[in-house]
Design a protein around this motif. Structure first.
Motif, mmCIF file in Angstrom:
data_model
loop_
_atom_site.group_PDB
_atom_site.id
_atom_site.type_symbol
_atom_site.label_atom_id
_atom_site.label_comp_id
_atom_site.label_asym_id
_atom_site.label_seq_id
_atom_site.Cartn_x
_atom_site.Cartn_y
_atom_site.Cartn_z
ATOM 1 N N LEU A 235 25.901 14.105 85.482
ATOM 2 C CA LEU A 235 26.811 13.425 86.405
ATOM 3 C C LEU A 235 26.687 14.015 87.805
ATOM 4 C CD1 LEU A 235 29.220 11.422 86.847
ATOM 5 C CD2 LEU A 235 30.721 13.377 86.377
ATOM 6 N N CYS A 236 26.708 15.330 87.880
ATOM 7 C CA CYS A 236 26.608 16.003 89.188
ATOM 8 C C CYS A 236 25.251 15.756 89.840
ATOM 9 C CB CYS A 236 26.857 17.503 89.025
ATOM 10 S SG CYS A 236 28.546 17.922 88.562
ATOM 11 N N LYS A 237 24.204 15.711 89.025
ATOM 12 C CA LYS A 237 22.867 15.429 89.552
ATOM 13 C C LYS A 237 22.808 14.019 90.149
ATOM 14 C CE LYS A 237 19.178 17.266 88.746
ATOM 15 N NZ LYS A 237 18.237 18.054 89.587
ATOM 16 N N LEU A 238 23.445 13.062 89.490
ATOM 17 C CA LEU A 238 23.461 11.686 89.998
ATOM 18 C C LEU A 238 24.239 11.594 91.316
ATOM 19 C CD1 LEU A 238 24.056 9.646 86.708
ATOM 20 C CD2 LEU A 238 21.972 9.688 88.095
ATOM 21 N N SER A 244 22.472 12.243 98.770
ATOM 22 C CA SER A 244 21.319 12.846 99.466
ATOM 23 C C SER A 244 21.514 14.343 99.674
ATOM 24 C CB SER A 244 21.086 12.151 100.829
ATOM 25 O OG SER A 244 20.906 10.763 100.667
ATOM 26 N N LYS A 245 22.009 14.999 98.628
ATOM 27 C CA LYS A 245 22.223 16.438 98.666
ATOM 28 C C LYS A 245 21.286 17.139 97.687
ATOM 29 C CE LYS A 245 25.609 16.306 101.624
ATOM 30 N NZ LYS A 245 25.551 16.999 102.935
ATOM 31 N N LYS A 246 21.005 18.401 97.956
ATOM 32 C CA LYS A 246 20.188 19.212 97.056
ATOM 33 C C LYS A 246 21.072 20.308 96.474
ATOM 34 C CE LYS A 246 15.765 18.295 99.289
ATOM 35 N NZ LYS A 246 14.553 18.888 99.945
ATOM 36 N N THR A 247 21.898 19.904 95.555
ATOM 37 C CA THR A 247 22.876 20.821 94.966
ATOM 38 C C THR A 247 22.171 21.900 94.136
ATOM 39 O OG1 THR A 247 24.469 19.013 94.847
ATOM 40 C CG2 THR A 247 24.949 20.958 93.523
ATOM 41 N N LYS A 248 22.613 23.124 94.298
ATOM 42 C CA LYS A 248 22.072 24.220 93.506
ATOM 43 C C LYS A 248 22.937 24.407 92.256
ATOM 44 C CE LYS A 248 19.983 26.730 97.350
ATOM 45 N NZ LYS A 248 19.939 28.007 98.098
ATOM 46 N N PHE A 249 22.298 24.487 91.120
ATOM 47 C CA PHE A 249 22.984 24.717 89.850
ATOM 48 C C PHE A 249 22.567 26.074 89.305
ATOM 49 C CE2 PHE A 249 22.722 20.133 90.330
ATOM 50 C CZ PHE A 249 23.978 19.705 89.941
ATOM 51 N N TRP A 290 30.936 -8.819 75.342
ATOM 52 C CA TRP A 290 30.834 -8.198 76.671
ATOM 53 C C TRP A 290 29.901 -6.998 76.643
ATOM 54 C CZ3 TRP A 290 32.278 -3.172 78.119
ATOM 55 C CH2 TRP A 290 32.273 -2.905 79.492
ATOM 56 N N LYS A 291 29.119 -6.875 77.699
ATOM 57 C CA LYS A 291 28.314 -5.680 77.914
ATOM 58 C C LYS A 291 28.572 -5.179 79.327
ATOM 59 C CE LYS A 291 25.925 -5.189 74.072
ATOM 60 N NZ LYS A 291 26.056 -3.957 73.251
ATOM 61 N N PRO A 292 28.581 -3.866 79.540
ATOM 62 C CA PRO A 292 28.796 -3.359 80.904
ATOM 63 C C PRO A 292 27.740 -3.892 81.860
ATOM 64 C CG PRO A 292 28.926 -1.574 79.292
ATOM 65 C CD PRO A 292 28.420 -2.774 78.558
ATOM 66 N N LYS A 293 28.185 -4.471 82.950
ATOM 67 C CA LYS A 293 27.265 -5.017 83.947
ATOM 68 C C LYS A 293 26.545 -3.890 84.685
ATOM 69 C CE LYS A 293 27.184 -8.082 88.000
ATOM 70 N NZ LYS A 293 28.017 -8.922 88.904
ATOM 71 N N TYR A 294 27.263 -2.793 84.889
ATOM 72 C CA TYR A 294 26.708 -1.681 85.659
ATOM 73 C C TYR A 294 26.484 -0.469 84.764
ATOM 74 C CZ TYR A 294 28.273 -4.416 89.677
ATOM 75 O OH TYR A 294 28.487 -5.423 90.593
ATOM 76 N N LYS A 295 25.275 0.079 84.802
ATOM 77 C CA LYS A 295 24.995 1.359 84.172
ATOM 78 C C LYS A 295 25.567 2.469 85.047
ATOM 79 C CE LYS A 295 22.606 -0.266 80.690
ATOM 80 N NZ LYS A 295 23.125 -0.157 79.301
ATOM 81 N N ILE A 296 25.677 3.669 84.496
ATOM 82 C CA ILE A 296 26.369 4.735 85.214
ATOM 83 C C ILE A 296 25.678 5.083 86.530
ATOM 84 C CG2 ILE A 296 25.226 6.637 83.974
ATOM 85 C CD1 ILE A 296 28.061 8.029 84.117
ATOM 86 N N GLU A 297 24.336 5.062 86.563
ATOM 87 C CA GLU A 297 23.682 5.430 87.836
ATOM 88 C C GLU A 297 23.998 4.433 88.942
ATOM 89 O OE1 GLU A 297 19.656 7.051 89.937
ATOM 90 O OE2 GLU A 297 19.621 6.694 87.773
ATOM 91 N N GLU A 298 24.036 3.151 88.596
ATOM 92 C CA GLU A 298 24.358 2.157 89.620
ATOM 93 C C GLU A 298 25.804 2.284 90.069
ATOM 94 O OE1 GLU A 298 23.715 -2.607 90.545
ATOM 95 O OE2 GLU A 298 23.318 -1.812 88.538
ATOM 96 N N GLY A 299 26.699 2.584 89.127
ATOM 97 C CA GLY A 299 28.101 2.794 89.487
ATOM 98 C C GLY A 299 28.266 4.000 90.397
ATOM 99 N N ILE A 300 27.558 5.092 90.076
ATOM 100 C CA ILE A 300 27.605 6.293 90.920
ATOM 101 C C ILE A 300 27.017 5.993 92.299
ATOM 102 C CG2 ILE A 300 26.681 8.630 91.215
ATOM 103 C CD1 ILE A 300 28.926 8.501 89.179
ATOM 104 N N LYS A 301 25.931 5.248 92.328
ATOM 105 C CA LYS A 301 25.294 4.895 93.603
ATOM 106 C C LYS A 301 26.262 4.136 94.502
ATOM 107 C CE LYS A 301 21.296 2.394 95.480
ATOM 108 N NZ LYS A 301 20.087 1.592 95.144
#
Length: 315
Positions: A235-238, A244-249, A290-301
């Protein structure tokens, strides 16, 4: 043919305000129960399709000055999702106050055949696993009691149990996480392989509209999610990617984190961040086709796009 009216409680909240916009776009006239007319989110909506009913504070028992006729359904989004635990001896009193919202619905709506769509929480799943309710947060315990009231008093209800809802204008913990990532603060989630469910706002709105138009489904309780559990690290990576960040883990042993959070009395936050929480939405997918229209990456975007515009981030 004009569509009937829909009553909305909790219209000024994150979910409720977006739901109002979507319903208006779909031709519905809304009857919005609000504490006060002085609210920017309500004023931004199309007033021609909204009837405002000032109820005052619905955590107090009262008579609502409205004739409940010609109503398609009542959608209850009202809640206080982020409440602090009170002193132990006041907890039951506080929960009792929170569920006065549902008591007011019951007391004022005489037609018990009216359709109720009640927004609850998937955290109730944990109560089923852990029968010691006293270890559960006040919000979830109040939601469990409100579900019981709805089931006992109405003959045509749908209860929806979402996990954390994210999307444009999100608040609280999810917004805080986005802020941390935007500030380039290193996070201790490297190699964290948990699995947690979420639901994107637009997916949840789709579910609600499908339920409104499907008259055959009644007296059901559904767990709902995007159907795609991800780790906190993923989730944090997405979020990092679409901000547009380069988060350090970095890696911290879970036992050490567990000790630290217990030491500062934040066990609940530890569970929300590190624990597994999978919400299975297969039943509602089948019943509503019903199926989710948006996958998690698109929702995060889309959520990150809103965040960058909201806070004037140029990248």
């Amino acid at each position: 043919m004009n569509k009937k009216k829909i009553i909305i409680l909790g219209a000024t909240g994150f979910l409720g305000s977006h739901l109002c916009k979507r319903l208006i776009e779909n031709g519905y006239h809304l009857v919005v129960f609000i504490r006060s007319k002085k609210n920017s989110r309500i004023n931004q909506l199309n007033s021609k399709k909204i009837t405002l009913v000032c109820t005052g504070d619905l955590t107090k028992i009262k008579k609502i000055d409205y004739q409940f006729s010609g109503i398609e359904c009542v959608i209850n989004c009202a809640a206080r999702a982020h409440v602090l635990n009170k002193e132990k001896h006041l907890e039951n009193k506080y929960i009792d106050k929170l569920i006065n919202i549902e008591r007011n619905i019951i007391r004022n709506i005489k037609n018990k055949n009216i359709r109720i769509i009640h927004i609850s929480t998937s955290k109730i799943i944990n109560i089923k696993k852990n029968k010691n309710h006293k270890t559960t947060d006040l919000y979830t315990r109040a939601k469990l009691e409100s579900e019981k009231l709805i089931k006992e008093n109405f003959k045509n209800y749908i209860i929806l149990r979402p996990p954390l809802i994210y999307g444009p204008e999100v608040k609280a913990n999810f917004l805080f996480l986005m802020n941390i990532i935007n500030w380039n603060i290193p996070l201790p989630f490297y190699k964290l392989n948990n699995a947690r469910s979420y639901i994107y706002l637009e997916n949840f709105l789709d579910i609600i509209l499908k339920i409104i138009s499907n008259k055959k489904i009644r007296n059901k309780t559904y767990n709902v999610s995007d159907g795609q559990a991800v780790s906190t690290y993923t989730l944090c990576k997405l979020i990092s990617k679409h901000l547009s960040k380069k988060t350090k883990f970095f890696y911290v042993n879970k036992k050490i984190l567990n000790f630290f959070f217990k030491l500062i009395g934040k066990d609940d936050i530890l569970e929300k961040v590190l624990g597994d929480f999978i919400v299975d939405s297969k039943e509602i997918e089948k019943d509503l086709n019903w199926k989710p229209k948006y996958k998690i990456e698109e929702g995060i975007k889309k959520t990150c796009f809103w965040y960058k515009r909201r806070f004037n981030i140029s990248k």
